[in-house]
Design an enzyme around this catalytic site. Sequence first.
Site, PDB file in Angstrom:
ATOM      1  N   ALA A 126     -18.247  57.329  89.907  1.00  0.00           N
ATOM      2  CA  ALA A 126     -17.386  56.349  89.782  1.00  0.00           C
ATOM      3  C   ALA A 126     -17.898  55.358  88.477  1.00  0.00           C
ATOM      4  CB  ALA A 126     -18.519  55.232  90.949  1.00  0.00           C
ATOM      5  N   ALA A 132      -9.066  49.838  84.307  1.00  0.00           N
ATOM      6  CA  ALA A 132     -10.383  50.199  84.066  1.00  0.00           C
ATOM      7  C   ALA A 132      -9.950  51.645  84.344  1.00  0.00           C
ATOM      8  CB  ALA A 132     -11.513  50.434  83.391  1.00  0.00           C
ATOM      9  N   GLY A 133      -8.807  52.270  84.014  1.00  0.00           N
ATOM     10  CA  GLY A 133      -8.136  54.025  83.891  1.00  0.00           C
ATOM     11  C   GLY A 133      -8.110  54.721  83.097  1.00  0.00           C
ATOM     12  N   GLU A 244     -15.536  69.113  83.000  1.00  0.00           N
ATOM     13  CA  GLU A 244     -15.087  68.555  83.908  1.00  0.00           C
ATOM     14  C   GLU A 244     -13.413  69.434  83.945  1.00  0.00           C
ATOM     15  OE1 GLU A 244     -15.377  65.180  86.314  1.00  0.00           O
ATOM     16  OE2 GLU A 244     -13.372  65.069  86.678  1.00  0.00           O
ATOM     17  N   GLN A 281      18.689  88.082  90.303  1.00  0.00           N
ATOM     18  CA  GLN A 281      17.969  87.361  88.763  1.00  0.00           C
ATOM     19  C   GLN A 281      17.835  86.267  88.906  1.00  0.00           C
ATOM     20  OE1 GLN A 281      19.658  88.521  85.008  1.00  0.00           O
ATOM     21  NE2 GLN A 281      20.210  91.167  85.756  1.00  0.00           N
ATOM     22  N   GLY A 341      13.520  78.148 100.293  1.00  0.00           N
ATOM     23  CA  GLY A 341      14.616  77.686 100.820  1.00  0.00           C
ATOM     24  C   GLY A 341      13.936  76.713 101.562  1.00  0.00           C
TER      25      GLY A 341
HETATM   26  C1  LIG Z   1      -7.194  62.056  93.043  1.00  0.00           C
HETATM   27  C2  LIG Z   1      -7.374  61.661  92.090  1.00  0.00           C
HETATM   28  C3  LIG Z   1      -8.438  61.732  91.975  1.00  0.00           C
HETATM   29  C4  LIG Z   1      -9.963  60.630  91.378  1.00  0.00           C
HETATM   30  N1  LIG Z   1     -11.282  60.360  91.768  1.00  0.00           N
HETATM   31  C5  LIG Z   1     -11.770  59.967  90.612  1.00  0.00           C
HETATM   32  C6  LIG Z   1     -13.227  59.842  90.489  1.00  0.00           C
HETATM   33  O1  LIG Z   1     -13.672  60.569  91.254  1.00  0.00           O
HETATM   34  N2  LIG Z   1     -14.043  59.120  89.683  1.00  0.00           N
HETATM   35  C7  LIG Z   1     -13.745  58.501  89.215  1.00  0.00           C
HETATM   36  O2  LIG Z   1     -13.932  57.416  88.314  1.00  0.00           O
HETATM   37  N3  LIG Z   1     -11.853  58.098  88.698  1.00  0.00           N
HETATM   38  C8  LIG Z   1     -11.449  58.784  89.332  1.00  0.00           C
HETATM   39  N4  LIG Z   1      -9.750  59.290  89.068  1.00  0.00           N
HETATM   40  C9  LIG Z   1      -9.481  58.116  88.347  1.00  0.00           C
HETATM   41  C10 LIG Z   1      -8.527  58.876  87.404  1.00  0.00           C
HETATM   42  O3  LIG Z   1      -9.384  59.195  86.332  1.00  0.00           O
HETATM   43  C11 LIG Z   1      -7.734  57.869  86.825  1.00  0.00           C
HETATM   44  O4  LIG Z   1      -6.438  57.719  87.812  1.00  0.00           O
HETATM   45  C12 LIG Z   1      -7.102  58.482  85.703  1.00  0.00           C
HETATM   46  O5  LIG Z   1      -8.506  58.320  84.222  1.00  0.00           O
HETATM   47  C13 LIG Z   1      -5.626  57.243  85.046  1.00  0.00           C
HETATM   48  O6  LIG Z   1      -6.125  56.305  85.402  1.00  0.00           O
HETATM   49  P1  LIG Z   1      -5.222  54.880  86.068  1.00  0.00           P
HETATM   50  O7  LIG Z   1      -4.579  55.936  86.891  1.00  0.00           O
HETATM   51  O8  LIG Z   1      -5.525  53.713  86.101  1.00  0.00           O
HETATM   52  O9  LIG Z   1      -3.872  55.114  85.038  1.00  0.00           O
HETATM   53  P2  LIG Z   1      -3.686  54.216  83.796  1.00  0.00           P
HETATM   54  O10 LIG Z   1      -4.296  54.446  82.678  1.00  0.00           O
HETATM   55  O11 LIG Z   1      -3.606  52.688  84.289  1.00  0.00           O
HETATM   56  O12 LIG Z   1      -2.071  54.672  83.157  1.00  0.00           O
HETATM   57  C14 LIG Z   1      -1.043  54.498  83.810  1.00  0.00           C
HETATM   58  C15 LIG Z   1       0.449  55.991  82.976  1.00  0.00           C
HETATM   59  O13 LIG Z   1       0.071  55.483  81.402  1.00  0.00           O
HETATM   60  C16 LIG Z   1       0.373  56.043  80.771  1.00  0.00           C
HETATM   61  N5  LIG Z   1      -1.209  56.298  79.674  1.00  0.00           N
HETATM   62  C17 LIG Z   1      -2.539  55.464  79.813  1.00  0.00           C
HETATM   63  N6  LIG Z   1      -3.165  55.431  78.573  1.00  0.00           N
HETATM   64  C18 LIG Z   1      -1.940  56.091  78.089  1.00  0.00           C
HETATM   65  C19 LIG Z   1      -1.718  56.697  76.402  1.00  0.00           C
HETATM   66  N7  LIG Z   1      -2.657  56.122  75.336  1.00  0.00           N
HETATM   67  N8  LIG Z   1      -1.370  57.373  75.507  1.00  0.00           N
HETATM   68  C20 LIG Z   1       0.322  57.541  76.448  1.00  0.00           C
HETATM   69  N9  LIG Z   1      -0.016  57.560  77.896  1.00  0.00           N
HETATM   70  C21 LIG Z   1      -0.500  56.671  78.544  1.00  0.00           C
HETATM   71  C22 LIG Z   1      -1.227  57.704  81.751  1.00  0.00           C
HETATM   72  O14 LIG Z   1      -1.165  58.384  81.277  1.00  0.00           O
HETATM   73  C23 LIG Z   1      -0.128  57.108  82.725  1.00  0.00           C
HETATM   74  O15 LIG Z   1       1.018  57.731  82.581  1.00  0.00           O
HETATM   75  C24 LIG Z   1      -8.870  59.659  90.697  1.00  0.00           C
HETATM   76  C25 LIG Z   1      -8.232  59.734  90.978  1.00  0.00           C
HETATM   77  C26 LIG Z   1      -7.215  60.186  90.918  1.00  0.00           C
HETATM   78  C27 LIG Z   1      -5.763  60.580  91.921  1.00  0.00           C
END
Ligand SMILES: Cc1cc2nc3c(=O)[nH]c(=O)nc-3n(C[C@H](O)[C@H](O)[C@H](O)COP(=O)(O)OP(=O)(O)OC[C@H]3O[C@@H](n4cnc5c(N)ncnc54)[C@H](O)[C@@H]3O)c2cc1C
Length: 381
Positions: A126, A132-133, A244, A281, A341
């Site tokens: 987690a 914070a993504g 990972e 083709q 298809g």
């Molecule tokens: C099926 C699934 C399972 C997951 N499991 C886990 C888990 O077990 N534990 C966990 O901690 N997290 C988990 N995640 C979370 C995952 O790591 C995040 O979704 C991911 O890191 C992106 O963060 P966000 O969704 O907040 O998107 P954001 O960070 O908000 O990004 C939104 C968009 O902006 C782009 N972007 C952001 N910053 C930049 C940059 N610097 N340069 C270019 N483009 C950028 C991104 O590529 C994306 O297209 C999971 C996600 C999914 C979909």
Amino acid sequence: MDFSWTEEQIQFKKKVVQFAQQELQSNLVDLDRREEFDREGWKKCGDFGLIGLPISREYGGGKADILTTICGLEALGYGCKDNGLIFAINAQIWACEIPILTFGTEAQKQKYLPKLCQGQLIGAHAASEPDAGSDIYSLKTTAELQGDKYILNGTKNWVTNGPVADLNIVFANVAPEKGKRGITGFLVEKDFPGVVMNRKISKMGLRTTQLGELVLENCQVPVENRLGREGAGLAIFNHSMEWERGFILASAIGTMERLLETCIRYAKKRQQFGQAIGKFQLVSSKIVEMKLRLETARSLLYKMGWLKHIKKTAISEAAMVKLHVSESWVQTCLDAIQIHGGYGYLTELELERELRDALGSKLYSGTSEIQSQIIAQMMGV
Ligand SMILES: Cc1cc2nc3c(=O)[nH]c(=O)nc-3n(C[C@H](O)[C@H](O)[C@H](O)COP(=O)(O)OP(=O)(O)OC[C@H]3O[C@@H](n4cnc5c(N)ncnc54)[C@H](O)[C@@H]3O)c2cc1C
């Protein structure tokens, strides 16, 4: 350079394919529709030894070297169509077992690893939060030391395995004023006071993996459950991401191979305009592209495996594997649907589910854009 597998690895691969084809044939269309986790399949994988494959025997694992582990996971993807179950297993190995093996105390390893390896415990990682993504180091969950316990507060979303997890590796900040240098890892059991697994989150694909939101409300974590020293969270997170990203999609290589074979069979059998569609083709070139993507993805994966086998750091290679395999997997699913298809669009053919599952791989463990950014940075761009 030697690309050949040993006789034992070849036999192991065959055994895994056979096991997966015979034992993991759940009613997947239905499980996917109901978003249900295949607990029985999970247990069978644990008994077979797949869930602890790369972990040493003293901690209950299969003691497979990394190349044999890749071989086994690839075979699992070939023999088993449940990408959700496979994702759950991979999340457990790379994001839970490997960090505990690498950074855990002897007591933590003895307590958790054997049960994780046998599938008796389900683990989760987690890190991500609502705000914070990609910018993971901006996480806001805090941990404050009070006596012999840390008090954790914050919300983690996107927790793969979360709703069924017994143990969560949680990242929290013990010194927010220090920024990312305060980030620390904790081993949080589901029954610790203040742990709330809020909800099961519904998603487009990988629907047989459970995804949840973990809320920590004055959650009490004993000091002995800190993973690594205070402030080591950054190193733990980066280390686990390298593994990972490098290996979470090993199974997708097997899946792509299975899809390719399905398409070859269909292109040879399906007749239109008085001949097999594979003779056109525009159809055969799609199959060639599928083959090319499979082999380039596989080569990158094997090189990554070899680098870790000889204990090299491989941050850029891990990002390249993740980026290339995920993009290849998605395109392979799109091609497979197109070759079939209208039939490819039907749920019963199980190709549309493959596409929905594959799309997630462009997002988890860092999006494709973030992998590109890492590769660019490593080249000094
Ligand atoms: C099926 C699934 C399972 C997951 N499991 C886990 C888990 O077990 N534990 C966990 O901690 N997290 C988990 N995640 C979370 C995952 O790591 C995040 O979704 C991911 O890191 C992106 O963060 P966000 O969704 O907040 O998107 P954001 O960070 O908000 O990004 C939104 C968009 O902006 C782009 N972007 C952001 N910053 C930049 C940059 N610097 N340069 C270019 N483009 C950028 C991104 O590529 C994306 O297209 C999971 C996600 C999914 C979909």
